[in-house]
Design an enzyme around this catalytic site. Sequence first.
Site, PDB file in Angstrom:
ATOM      1  NE  ARG B  67     -21.245  60.563  82.211  1.00  9.55           N
ATOM      2  CZ  ARG B  67     -20.700  59.728  81.328  1.00  9.55           C
ATOM      3  NH1 ARG B  67     -21.332  58.637  80.955  1.00  9.55           N
ATOM      4  NH2 ARG B  67     -19.504  59.978  80.836  1.00  9.55           N
ATOM      5  CG  HIS B 204       3.010  56.310  89.670  1.00 19.20           C
ATOM      6  ND1 HIS B 204       2.439  55.908  88.495  1.00 19.20           N
ATOM      7  CD2 HIS B 204       3.543  55.207  90.228  1.00 19.20           C
ATOM      8  CE1 HIS B 204       2.638  54.613  88.356  1.00 19.20           C
ATOM      9  NE2 HIS B 204       3.297  54.161  89.386  1.00 19.20           N
ATOM     10  CD  GLU B 242       2.410  46.020  85.739  1.00 15.52           C
ATOM     11  OE1 GLU B 242       1.440  46.367  86.417  1.00 15.52           O
ATOM     12  OE2 GLU B 242       2.521  46.243  84.529  1.00 15.52           O
ATOM     13  CG  ASP B 261       0.753  50.834  79.972  1.00 14.90           C
ATOM     14  OD1 ASP B 261       0.208  51.928  80.159  1.00 14.90           O
ATOM     15  OD2 ASP B 261       0.656  49.867  80.768  1.00 14.90           O
ATOM     16  CG  HIS B 266       6.531  54.351  84.144  1.00 18.08           C
ATOM     17  ND1 HIS B 266       6.079  55.550  84.623  1.00 18.08           N
ATOM     18  CD2 HIS B 266       5.453  53.541  84.098  1.00 18.08           C
ATOM     19  CE1 HIS B 266       4.782  55.466  84.862  1.00 18.08           C
ATOM     20  NE2 HIS B 266       4.371  54.258  84.552  1.00 18.08           N
TER      21      HIS B 266
END
Lengths: 314, 513
Positions: B67, B204, B242, B261, B266
């Site tokens: 945008r 990933h 984490e 999540d 994963h």
Amino acid sequence: MIIDLPSSNTSAVNRKLVELRESGGVFALGRVLTLVVVTDDGPDLERAIDAANAASREHPCRVIVLARGQRRASPRLDAQIRVGGDAGASEVVVLRGYGALAAEDAGAGMVMPLLLPDAPVVAWWPGEAPAKPSEDAVGRLAQRRITDALSSKNPTKAFEQRRRDYAPGDTDLTWTRLTHWRAQLAAALDMPPYEEIGSAVVAGEPVSPSTELVAGWLASALGVKVKRSPSEHANGLSLVRLVRPSGSVELARPDGKTARLTQPGQPERLVALARREVSDCLAEELRRLDPDEVYEEALAGVSQVTRGRTPVKV
Amino acid sequence: MPTANGGRTNPLRDPRDKRLPRIAGPCGLVIFGVTGDLSRKKLMPAIYDLANRGLLPPGFALTGFARRDWATEDFGQVVYDAVREHARTPFRQEVWDRLAEGLRFVQGSFDDDAAFDELERTVRELDEVRGTGGNHAFYLSIPPSAFPVVCKQLARSGLSGSYEDTWRRVVIEKPFGHDLESAKELNAIVNEVFPEDSVFRIDHYLGKETVQNVLALRFANQLFEPIWNANYVDHVQITMAEDIGLGGRAGYYDGIGAARDVIQNHLLQLLAFTAMEEPTSFSSDELRAEKTKVLKAVKLAQPLDETTARGQYEGGWQGGEEVPGLKEEEGFNPESTTETFAAITCEVENRRWAGVPFYLRTGKRLGRRVTEIAVIFKRAPHLPFDATMTEELGQNAMVIRVQPDEGATIRFGSKVPGNQMEVRDVTMDFGYGNAFTESSPEAYERLILDVLLGEPSLFPVNEEVERSWEILDPVLEHWASLPQGPDGYPAGSWGPDSSAEMLARTGRQWRRP
């Protein structure tokens, strides 16, 4: 950390390596190979070590540098160990041999006790290489022998020697420098039209082993007539043209940095294709340790290449 | 690999020629949400790194869509800055110049027909000027809520349609829905416009060298596979921890939680790699077939009250810093029951893994940032030592460290030096680590290149995504039905007590990674 061991011998060096490992433990990383660098003591030495250190970031290794010093001196071995920040991801042992210790056989004798157990051995001659690397004293220790015809005083002669005396396990950075070129050419043929190649033209500096070798590769892979011509530019290989009925695929690099890819029915495209750094080539070489049959065939293909006299305009 | 071009073999590609990289054919990439963090920190640098390694086709085009009121030059500057700051390989002007020629920017919002028509024109023009040959990938780096409208726009403007000998592909990022139903819905929306074989879902983790190395370790060696089963393995722990909290992502995270999540994608993918049978080849079909098969055998251990745990981090001192608890995070709902720690127990119902629990856990504000797969072996059945000699001997373990400090560790007993026979745990380390990673490609490099090459093996398919939700959904429903919220745990710890109890019930304990 740099540790100097003047007037030393290899068992002292070995002891010191073990001691360093036990006390520091910092470099107890998995080493995947031993790289033996054979060179003359002098300004080229540090350049070679830097390249080896850079390559070690991809392939953690022990680097043994045989730096041949003065031959007309009394025999002496000065050793130096570099670990940690001074050695990239490798551990470097520099062996400066003087007098009788500057000879080939003595060099191999010094390298032997320092080879990592079991791990493959790669020999690299960054400058002048022996006539038959596979029969050289150090070369015989190695599975893979890396030479560099271009860095020799007489590249054409060195390249001729590579062709004549190829043995499985030999490789030359001339070949490595061509990988990007070859990849672009192969990628161009991945696309339609899938036509047979009728012939090919290769142009480059009069003295340019890479130009000879890419011509040899095309001759052996395509089995067609390949003509090698001089070009007006002085940046090694400058043009490859694959001739097809519907139009040629042409990859031209007049300035030695950026190449122009031309294909019929498609816009002209530019590709960054600068000459590769030695460290980059070395890292590629260390990626595979088995005999390179395609290189062997490319070397053999050189004899089928015809030669043109008129410079090709690129 | 001899590339078959509809049955024709490329004479310059020799299967023995392992040096020759595969360069993507002429193509372009369009990134939606190009102003986002992911795009600047990961995608743009990865594209430059690919270009620098000579793996992008000549004439490659990168189009940004956002945008922001930018001209193509402004976009160029943003990409340039991102490359200078985050690229892995050294900056080379001549590489950058070639890449910069192929940059385009189209300004507009997702519901703006005119902007998509402009994008279509831009892409068509790239085909003519840059020779991208009608091959384009669309990277949707945008929230899933925007997928329907973007997919519709791509279809309406004709961007999604491919003709003979050209391709259009779409790349999407997690979350792939928030439960089975929404995942199916999302898949339906995407599949309506793009056939399943042109959909590339990025996880990933699967682009990481260490994850691919799990397969190499298991199937290229004689050492591990014979003991990789219920006869020798006691249990498996898969951890992704984490040390950071939610910070700015609080808004996105509320109502999602750690299980959705991380576990759904994963951790279940890591489980699949750890537990799958040997594929007959490494082709993407075979690989996916084995992964799907093992995921189908995964069941939750019951009762869920005892085999799962969830937690929420509380404020406190972590690593010399005072950090807020989840509920005190700025902009976060103080009543939230969203979990920041989740642990579940899975069983793989096949002969190889019968009776071996797979414990999966993930969390934020844990002890340190680490992802690892730990295979814990059974104790030796008979010890010729008396109890005092082996008091300090634990269970043998094989740990695959996915990140950071990539590598593998084997843990086993060894004699303590001295004149007494005393056996204690020691570790043997494979430091694939700091040396290799520096020069080995980033996950995104590998994955973007695979998208452009049309090589699907590292991307989970529809079926895997839906199956993963099927596994996880009962846990989410169970947690939602409980009157009490997640258990609190202090920031910097390894999760709530309930997580330790979950393993203690079977006499096991979590490894401290």
